[in-house]
Design an enzyme around this catalytic site. Sequence first.
Site, PDB file in Angstrom:
ATOM      1  CE  LYS B 163      19.708 -11.318  28.525  1.00 14.82           C
ATOM      2  NZ  LYS B 163      19.481 -10.193  29.457  1.00 14.82           N
ATOM      3  CB  SER B 233      17.187 -10.509  21.567  1.00 16.31           C
ATOM      4  OG  SER B 233      16.897 -10.694  22.921  1.00 16.31           O
TER       5      SER B 233
END
EC number: 3.5.2.15
Lengths: 364, 364, 364, 364
Positions: B163, B233
Amino acid sequence: MTTLREARVTRLSMAAPDDVAPIEAAIAAGTIDPAAIRAVFGKTEGNGCVNDFTRAFAVRALRDMLKGHLAADAVERVALVMSGGTEGALAPHWLVFEALDAATPPGDRADKALAIGVHVTPPMAPEEIGRMAQVEAVAAGVRTAMANAGIVSPDDVHFVQVKCPLVTAERAAYAARRGTPPRTADTLKSMGLSRGASSLGIALALGEVAEGDVSEAAIGADFGLFSRRASASSGVELMSNEIVVLGRSAGWSGPLTIDSAVMADAVDLSGVLGLFARQGLTVGGDRRVVALLAKAEASSTGRLRGFRHTMLDDSDIAATRHARGFVGGVLAGVVGHAEIYVSGGAEHQGPDGGGPVAVIVRRD
Amino acid sequence: MTTLREARVTRLSMAAPDDVAPIEAAIAAGTIDPAAIRAVFGKTEGNGCVNDFTRAFAVRALRDMLKGHLAADAVERVALVMSGGTEGALAPHWLVFEALDAATPPGDRADKALAIGVHVTPPMAPEEIGRMAQVEAVAAGVRTAMANAGIVSPDDVHFVQVKCPLVTAERAAYAARRGTPPRTADTLKSMGLSRGASSLGIALALGEVAEGDVSEAAIGADFGLFSRRASASSGVELMSNEIVVLGRSAGWSGPLTIDSAVMADAVDLSGVLGLFARQGLTVGGDRRVVALLAKAEASSTGRLRGFRHTMLDDSDIAATRHARGFVGGVLAGVVGHAEIYVSGGAEHQGPDGGGPVAVIVRRD
Amino acid sequence: MTTLREARVTRLSMAAPDDVAPIEAAIAAGTIDPAAIRAVFGKTEGNGCVNDFTRAFAVRALRDMLKGHLAADAVERVALVMSGGTEGALAPHWLVFEALDAATPPGDRADKALAIGVHVTPPMAPEEIGRMAQVEAVAAGVRTAMANAGIVSPDDVHFVQVKCPLVTAERAAYAARRGTPPRTADTLKSMGLSRGASSLGIALALGEVAEGDVSEAAIGADFGLFSRRASASSGVELMSNEIVVLGRSAGWSGPLTIDSAVMADAVDLSGVLGLFARQGLTVGGDRRVVALLAKAEASSTGRLRGFRHTMLDDSDIAATRHARGFVGGVLAGVVGHAEIYVSGGAEHQGPDGGGPVAVIVRRD
Amino acid sequence: MTTLREARVTRLSMAAPDDVAPIEAAIAAGTIDPAAIRAVFGKTEGNGCVNDFTRAFAVRALRDMLKGHLAADAVERVALVMSGGTEGALAPHWLVFEALDAATPPGDRADKALAIGVHVTPPMAPEEIGRMAQVEAVAAGVRTAMANAGIVSPDDVHFVQVKCPLVTAERAAYAARRGTPPRTADTLKSMGLSRGASSLGIALALGEVAEGDVSEAAIGADFGLFSRRASASSGVELMSNEIVVLGRSAGWSGPLTIDSAVMADAVDLSGVLGLFARQGLTVGGDRRVVALLAKAEASSTGRLRGFRHTMLDDSDIAATRHARGFVGGVLAGVVGHAEIYVSGGAEHQGPDGGGPVAVIVRRD
């Protein structure tokens, strides 16, 4: 004795909804004979829902193109069935179905050859749509199309595509003025009821449901009743039911045959793998697969194998769009590409959340 | 000598983005030990794009829940990775990753057991995002997480989730004021560049690309460079890179292991079937599949196996949404259900149009 | 004798659905007194339809924030009403409604001051939703809220916001087991019926419809019956009806007042211009406008002033989203900005295709 | 001496993108003379973005219809400009522009009468699109169209519609092979650059920007440069720039005239109200308004009068769709209905977030 016939199915990529150039090119090259065309299916890139104009655009382009090769009444006899929606990687394409004089005798192949039958029922009155009158008209029409195709047994039918009418505000008002209001004046609802009645008509003709089990109340409501080989779509442009039966017949020859299965739900790969195995097809890119046709829908329970899906609750993407993309993926993995005809809205077309799958195969 | 550890992975259905009740229930039932939780992945039902608030909503609910069981700093150490988008039949769910003391010795299984490593890099400056600084920070972080997990060889790494941060207007302005403008001030672009830099960092750490091949110009541009095991992401809520490495290690025991493959394109069923065969898993419903994680994207060529797809041209549905639904279908057919973690936006994560797939398996 | 009260309404921009920081800042600055808060309205940036989680996310953030300032039961007494959907340029924002002890006597202003009344009805049984029981409960609740606010005449009521319950599958099953099935088991339909019954309850309390005219059959069907001041939204999180009445009362003082009009259809600028003229407000940016609240919907006829609209036929964008954006434009032009509270789904809330508009004004 | 001409503008509702029946009916009734048609504008009900096929469908239907009345080369000379997107209540409609011999002398009206000029530039090479070559070609073309229309002063021009080409993958490849790569090979980007170059060409011709101020770098980048009367849309079907100039000329007579204003931002009602006042039009339904044409866009700052809008962050609805619906509302309130021509994508067409508005008025 009747002439031996031979079916030809040509799959052609479409660059836009009105891109009939590949069909023109095939006609010019002699690989499609316009006089032999019985039906053209199109998978067009609209939303597949109410305001999808790619279907009508494609039909207009097809008609204009065919008029360059055929007399007007011959053009009218060609069944033009457009299904909108190429979600996921689904590829826009045409499927051109021809019936030719057979080039070769059937020989002793295990499977009978692909046979194509087309029939158009008389126009429905608006108040007949979604009711037993439509069920019976389609059932009779399927039997006629089977007879036209020389398909003897319902077991030899593998895919029945019906394009059926819908109720518009004007049609509802017209019927109401005559004292016979339609079952619904809501266009969207009438589309589902018309697809449902057509599909139950197919089920009746194929012996999948008994005459006594079908009633007006069951149409669009009792999804325990369904056909394993029905594919219905409704359109504003007709009041009759346009029926294309794809099956097998000893009266047809040539390299093509057809087989089918039913997906029990949206991830039922096993049914499709069984179908491929039965036809000796390898998974992931067998060039003998000429076309694959299937119906997809979101299960009405909101569940798939016990797990929640969100298709029915999504206010940004219609459930039919979700379903086509997802089932398209399940099937494209098996076929090895996504130029497949996956259509949405499957009332009484296979079990709830599942749907029929048919494959047209070129035998060695 | 280090203690033998054991990974536990619990997959739990989610009724809504803030539905942490199933995790609470598992904690109450003793099947999840909050102190052992290293990471929670969530597949939430938003659009997975810019204005998807289901991710932040889920994180808030998770944090609040964990605070009832852990000290604040321990909560901060749990990696919370939300991926929005449950297109098609994809089912919203949680994956809870725990590291426990091993209950059983590793024995003589063929495969090493599942190992989990978590590491958080120092915060990036806005101007480092999407540049070599981020590539190198993530590469170092992956190596640290591997060491934490006792994973010795890069070949034993099967899925790396990162992330990573993004550039907002405020952050861009702040960097510019300091005389070091970021690579882009466009938030959406910065998300892709951050995912790209992170993925190339993973590729570097795993030896999939050579140090000399990666440059700022290649990030987000040269998609011939990619990791076969990266999943990245970006999120607005952090400036560091949060890294979760899933692999195999002899220092871990227990019934779980992990394996992976790469899909060459969106219909590459063969890669997945090979993975299942290698792990002795049956297609269509093997209960030994604990979790499946994959990345999906629309090929930038607009083509899939030569046929046109319409994902990049659809102005009503984002391409990432199309891709998740479709690849979700391909994979769900194999798994036998759709409660699988399919994530979109796959820059440098597998080849163009394809992506990594990992499966966590319970060995009998 | 009762104390003279004073209403305060604070409009604050929202950077995200959970951005309660502006409210916190106002509390810290002393411009909002948490103990005085009676209601918070939020215009959040979701789709405003079934799968809009921005509303619940906002409520969670609000509750958490209020818990830092108030006892738990006091937090529960604050009405939190979230309306999703900021289509077009509509700006996400909060409206915080406080009831304070009056700082100043009412004086001899022409209009009575803004008064706020809140009441929560007892919980409904699922089978009461969308039926006369709900109509009557809301009617009684509106009368109680009016009494609480010291609003004597129904003519002094200018906006009534009701948050009302809906039927879920579980609730329907629970009711069915008890032998009292709900009016519908379809969640979406129950939302419309609940909004409809609530709105007719408001109409009844305000004398806009006669007791004898309202029946179960009329709810959600006879749109000739409506309230000119009702705004209803249904939510899964409650079984009671939460009522906020905004009106005028001699028992309140301070600079604020409220006035309202009804738009006859989506382009009825004249009603709004009349309202502005009556309050001495200039068009296009009068800073005395504290808040504007309105309902918007697509006319069910598919026509606006004789011309076709496509909102009901668009399968890509929900009709409520189209309507909010468009009516938002009509009203924002008058207000001079788009930080206005325009809400969708207006069954029995104003005439078909139109809706109520209220403006809260700061008198110099 | 040149003949005195007279413009006729007929606005006709459209039941579907291919519904040319109202135009046919008008021709049959003698209220439209096909030989006099210079341009047809259509507001069609697609998404107005990349995959909007309603524009091409409408053009096909128009061409087919015109071919029934005109020779093929005459059909080619009619400018057909379709703008997709009828968000909110915007009504699909046609605007048919005719140039007739004047029935009446101009008299002594205050305003000169509406004049229409059409010109088509030579085809662009792909590498000229979005560059100074296009700017200059359009500037020259606008001057020619003005001359054709007998419009002497740039101040008498009130709306210039340009349909301009775009770069496809094939065109980019063709240009690259010739050693002159286009400015971009990205279709979507090329659309914006082509609209931008065209609009700056208009600005140049009308003296709104100075020759020296426009450069390739400014196209699509420096939005401080803009025309107050430009409306540009790009389409795949042409390589030339098709220009329609609407203005006033002493060489034209008849009841129609045109006037224009520019909206400074999306809620700038004052500019429009000023325009209406100048023409003596009442707000909310003046039947002398024959047509209203406007451009709409989301401001690139993400703000409107200081408040955040969410149009650029919405991954479910394109910003252009949001903007058309919202600005459509602002303008429809003034006009009194929503059968108005609001078009999206306004690079260099009015200030950032605002846009030109023109009204065609029937004088007593």
